[in-house]
Design a protein around this motif. Structure first.
Motif, PDB file in Angstrom:
ATOM      1  N   GLY A  47     -17.943  32.206 -20.302  1.00 39.31           N
ATOM      2  CA  GLY A  47     -19.033  31.284 -20.591  1.00 39.31           C
ATOM      3  C   GLY A  47     -18.869  29.929 -19.934  1.00 39.31           C
ATOM      4  O   GLY A  47     -19.864  29.298 -19.542  1.00 39.31           O
ATOM      5  N   VAL A  48     -17.640  29.460 -19.778  1.00 38.22           N
ATOM      6  CA  VAL A  48     -17.433  28.151 -19.170  1.00 38.22           C
ATOM      7  C   VAL A  48     -17.846  28.161 -17.702  1.00 38.22           C
ATOM      8  O   VAL A  48     -18.352  27.158 -17.177  1.00 38.22           O
ATOM      9  CB  VAL A  48     -15.969  27.684 -19.343  1.00 38.22           C
ATOM     10  CG1 VAL A  48     -14.982  28.557 -18.584  1.00 38.22           C
ATOM     11  CG2 VAL A  48     -15.821  26.218 -18.937  1.00 38.22           C
ATOM     12  N   ASP A  49     -17.674  29.275 -17.018  1.00 41.97           N
ATOM     13  CA  ASP A  49     -18.117  29.368 -15.626  1.00 41.97           C
ATOM     14  C   ASP A  49     -19.638  29.375 -15.531  1.00 41.97           C
ATOM     15  O   ASP A  49     -20.198  28.805 -14.587  1.00 41.97           O
ATOM     16  CB  ASP A  49     -17.548  30.625 -14.976  1.00 41.97           C
ATOM     17  CG  ASP A  49     -16.034  30.639 -14.987  1.00 41.97           C
ATOM     18  OD1 ASP A  49     -15.431  29.769 -14.340  1.00 41.97           O
ATOM     19  OD2 ASP A  49     -15.451  31.519 -15.657  1.00 41.97           O
ATOM     20  N   ALA A  50     -20.290  30.002 -16.496  1.00 42.68           N
ATOM     21  CA  ALA A  50     -21.750  29.961 -16.530  1.00 42.68           C
ATOM     22  C   ALA A  50     -22.232  28.520 -16.661  1.00 42.68           C
ATOM     23  O   ALA A  50     -23.219  28.115 -16.040  1.00 42.68           O
ATOM     24  CB  ALA A  50     -22.275  30.809 -17.680  1.00 42.68           C
ATOM     25  N   LEU A 100     -30.243  29.045 -15.301  1.00 46.36           N
ATOM     26  CA  LEU A 100     -29.178  29.792 -14.621  1.00 46.36           C
ATOM     27  C   LEU A 100     -27.990  29.997 -15.542  1.00 46.36           C
ATOM     28  O   LEU A 100     -27.408  31.092 -15.597  1.00 46.36           O
ATOM     29  CB  LEU A 100     -28.753  29.051 -13.352  1.00 46.36           C
ATOM     30  CG  LEU A 100     -27.482  29.553 -12.651  1.00 46.36           C
ATOM     31  CD1 LEU A 100     -27.617  31.008 -12.242  1.00 46.36           C
ATOM     32  CD2 LEU A 100     -27.162  28.667 -11.441  1.00 46.36           C
ATOM     33  N   ARG A 101     -27.599  28.972 -16.279  1.00 51.29           N
ATOM     34  CA  ARG A 101     -26.436  29.077 -17.141  1.00 51.29           C
ATOM     35  C   ARG A 101     -26.593  30.210 -18.165  1.00 51.29           C
ATOM     36  O   ARG A 101     -25.717  31.061 -18.321  1.00 51.29           O
ATOM     37  CB  ARG A 101     -26.210  27.741 -17.849  1.00 51.29           C
ATOM     38  CG  ARG A 101     -25.787  26.618 -16.924  1.00 51.29           C
ATOM     39  CD  ARG A 101     -25.652  25.305 -17.680  1.00 51.29           C
ATOM     40  NE  ARG A 101     -24.987  24.295 -16.867  1.00 51.29           N
ATOM     41  CZ  ARG A 101     -25.623  23.312 -16.233  1.00 51.29           C
ATOM     42  NH1 ARG A 101     -26.940  23.202 -16.327  1.00 51.29           N
ATOM     43  NH2 ARG A 101     -24.939  22.435 -15.506  1.00 51.29           N
ATOM     44  N   TYR A 129     -13.269  27.559  -5.749  1.00 51.59           N
ATOM     45  CA  TYR A 129     -13.969  27.911  -6.992  1.00 51.59           C
ATOM     46  C   TYR A 129     -15.475  28.037  -6.746  1.00 51.59           C
ATOM     47  O   TYR A 129     -16.117  28.959  -7.261  1.00 51.59           O
ATOM     48  CB  TYR A 129     -13.688  26.865  -8.069  1.00 51.59           C
ATOM     49  CG  TYR A 129     -14.448  27.130  -9.341  1.00 51.59           C
ATOM     50  CD1 TYR A 129     -14.168  28.242 -10.125  1.00 51.59           C
ATOM     51  CD2 TYR A 129     -15.466  26.276  -9.750  1.00 51.59           C
ATOM     52  CE1 TYR A 129     -14.880  28.503 -11.287  1.00 51.59           C
ATOM     53  CE2 TYR A 129     -16.174  26.520 -10.908  1.00 51.59           C
ATOM     54  CZ  TYR A 129     -15.882  27.633 -11.677  1.00 51.59           C
ATOM     55  OH  TYR A 129     -16.596  27.888 -12.821  1.00 51.59           O
ATOM     56  N   VAL A 130     -16.031  27.142  -5.953  1.00 53.69           N
ATOM     57  CA  VAL A 130     -17.452  27.240  -5.597  1.00 53.69           C
ATOM     58  C   VAL A 130     -17.728  28.585  -4.934  1.00 53.69           C
ATOM     59  O   VAL A 130     -18.716  29.272  -5.258  1.00 53.69           O
ATOM     60  CB  VAL A 130     -17.863  26.078  -4.670  1.00 53.69           C
ATOM     61  CG1 VAL A 130     -19.256  26.310  -4.095  1.00 53.69           C
ATOM     62  CG2 VAL A 130     -17.808  24.756  -5.420  1.00 53.69           C
ATOM     63  N   GLU A 131     -16.866  28.996  -4.021  1.00 53.33           N
ATOM     64  CA  GLU A 131     -17.059  30.275  -3.339  1.00 53.33           C
ATOM     65  C   GLU A 131     -16.941  31.443  -4.316  1.00 53.33           C
ATOM     66  O   GLU A 131     -17.645  32.456  -4.177  1.00 53.33           O
ATOM     67  CB  GLU A 131     -16.052  30.420  -2.198  1.00 53.33           C
ATOM     68  CG  GLU A 131     -16.259  29.424  -1.064  1.00 53.33           C
ATOM     69  CD  GLU A 131     -17.692  29.415  -0.563  1.00 53.33           C
ATOM     70  OE1 GLU A 131     -18.228  30.501  -0.255  1.00 53.33           O
ATOM     71  OE2 GLU A 131     -18.281  28.317  -0.488  1.00 53.33           O
ATOM     72  N   ALA A 132     -16.081  31.330  -5.329  1.00 53.60           N
ATOM     73  CA  ALA A 132     -15.959  32.386  -6.336  1.00 53.60           C
ATOM     74  C   ALA A 132     -17.245  32.518  -7.141  1.00 53.60           C
ATOM     75  O   ALA A 132     -17.676  33.628  -7.471  1.00 53.60           O
ATOM     76  CB  ALA A 132     -14.774  32.096  -7.261  1.00 53.60           C
ATOM     77  N   ILE A 133     -17.877  31.381  -7.449  1.00 50.77           N
ATOM     78  CA  ILE A 133     -19.163  31.433  -8.154  1.00 50.77           C
ATOM     79  C   ILE A 133     -20.206  32.124  -7.286  1.00 50.77           C
ATOM     80  O   ILE A 133     -20.930  33.009  -7.748  1.00 50.77           O
ATOM     81  CB  ILE A 133     -19.624  30.015  -8.528  1.00 50.77           C
ATOM     82  CG1 ILE A 133     -18.726  29.417  -9.619  1.00 50.77           C
ATOM     83  CG2 ILE A 133     -21.086  30.021  -8.983  1.00 50.77           C
ATOM     84  CD1 ILE A 133     -18.816  30.097 -10.963  1.00 50.77           C
ATOM     85  N   TYR A 134     -20.272  31.746  -6.028  1.00 52.62           N
ATOM     86  CA  TYR A 134     -21.274  32.345  -5.140  1.00 52.62           C
ATOM     87  C   TYR A 134     -21.016  33.838  -4.924  1.00 52.62           C
ATOM     88  O   TYR A 134     -21.949  34.603  -4.658  1.00 52.62           O
ATOM     89  CB  TYR A 134     -21.300  31.613  -3.801  1.00 52.62           C
ATOM     90  CG  TYR A 134     -22.274  30.457  -3.761  1.00 52.62           C
ATOM     91  CD1 TYR A 134     -23.546  30.605  -3.226  1.00 52.62           C
ATOM     92  CD2 TYR A 134     -21.932  29.213  -4.273  1.00 52.62           C
ATOM     93  CE1 TYR A 134     -24.436  29.550  -3.188  1.00 52.62           C
ATOM     94  CE2 TYR A 134     -22.817  28.142  -4.244  1.00 52.62           C
ATOM     95  CZ  TYR A 134     -24.070  28.324  -3.700  1.00 52.62           C
ATOM     96  OH  TYR A 134     -24.960  27.271  -3.686  1.00 52.62           O
TER      97      TYR A 134
END
Length: 220
Positions: A157-160, A15-16, A183-188
């Protein structure tokens, strides 16, 4: 370029690397090497120099290891700004990514990525408390500096690198502060993540050794 990945439901390292390409509209093919089935380990060793994924193939160049893949595509496509442009922010992002790569073992091992699952209360909080605190310290510091919604402001890249940990917080309902939940919701909400997530939900394969019941059964 071709990216070798494993099952999207379980493979956090895949995933990353995948996000680092897809979120920045970098063209690539993907090939899935399953984590289950007869001879899957041998098949992985035939295609990957480490026997693990992800692996990026670009012509004659074969690159294992997620951080190396992210650095390679950042060098190859500098106009994509996979790492933040500001030097200090970029240094912090790389340091946090390296810490993710090398640490958080208790959190990663006791809460395996499983996008189809919902396992509230299954992770012993006393076992992961220190790492959960450290994770929120890293996120909080970076979000305070950047203003969010991602760790360096815009997705990078750090978010990946931290995206799979975000899924663990949701799947296992780990207790975190409001800023971490946001932040979790921003990733989703990231379109590239939504694409991966939707495909993971459709996968028919169950990898027993990556399921929480199997993992906890080995330690009891």
């Amino acid at each position: 370029m071709k990216l070798l990945i494993a099952n999207k439901n379980y493979s956090s390292w895949s995933l990353r690397a995948w996000l680092a390409l897809r979120a920045f509209d970098i063209p690539f093919e993907e090939e899935t090497l399953l984590l289950n089935g007869e001879g899957w380990k041998e098949a992985m060793l035939e295609r990957s120099p480490t026997g693990q994924v992800p692996v990026l193939i670009d012509g004659d160049l074969v690159i294992p290891e997620t951080l190396a893949i992210i650095e390679y595509v950042a060098d190859k496509f500098p106009q994509k700004h996979i790492w933040p442009a500001d030097r200090a922010t970029r240094a912090r992002a790389r340091a946090a990514s390296a810490e993710m790569h090398a640490g958080f073992f208790r959190l990663r091992n006791s809460a395996p990525m499983n996008l189809r699952a919902s396992h509230p209360g299954r992770v012993p909080l006393d076992y992961v408390a220190d790492e959960l605190d450290r994770l929120q310290k890293v996120w909080g510091d970076m979000l305070d500096r950047s203003g969010g919604p991602y760790l360096a402001g815009s997705f990078s890249g750090v978010d990946a690198m931290f995206a799979p940990v975000a899924t663990r917080i949701r799947v296992y309902e780990l207790p975190v502060a409001d800023f971490a939940s946001e932040y979790v919701e921003a990733i989703y909400a990231l379109p590239a993540f939504q694409e991966w997530y939707g495909e993971a939900l459709k996968e028919p394969w169950v990898v027993e050794q990556d399921e929480i019941d199997f993992i906890q059964g080995k330690t009891q």
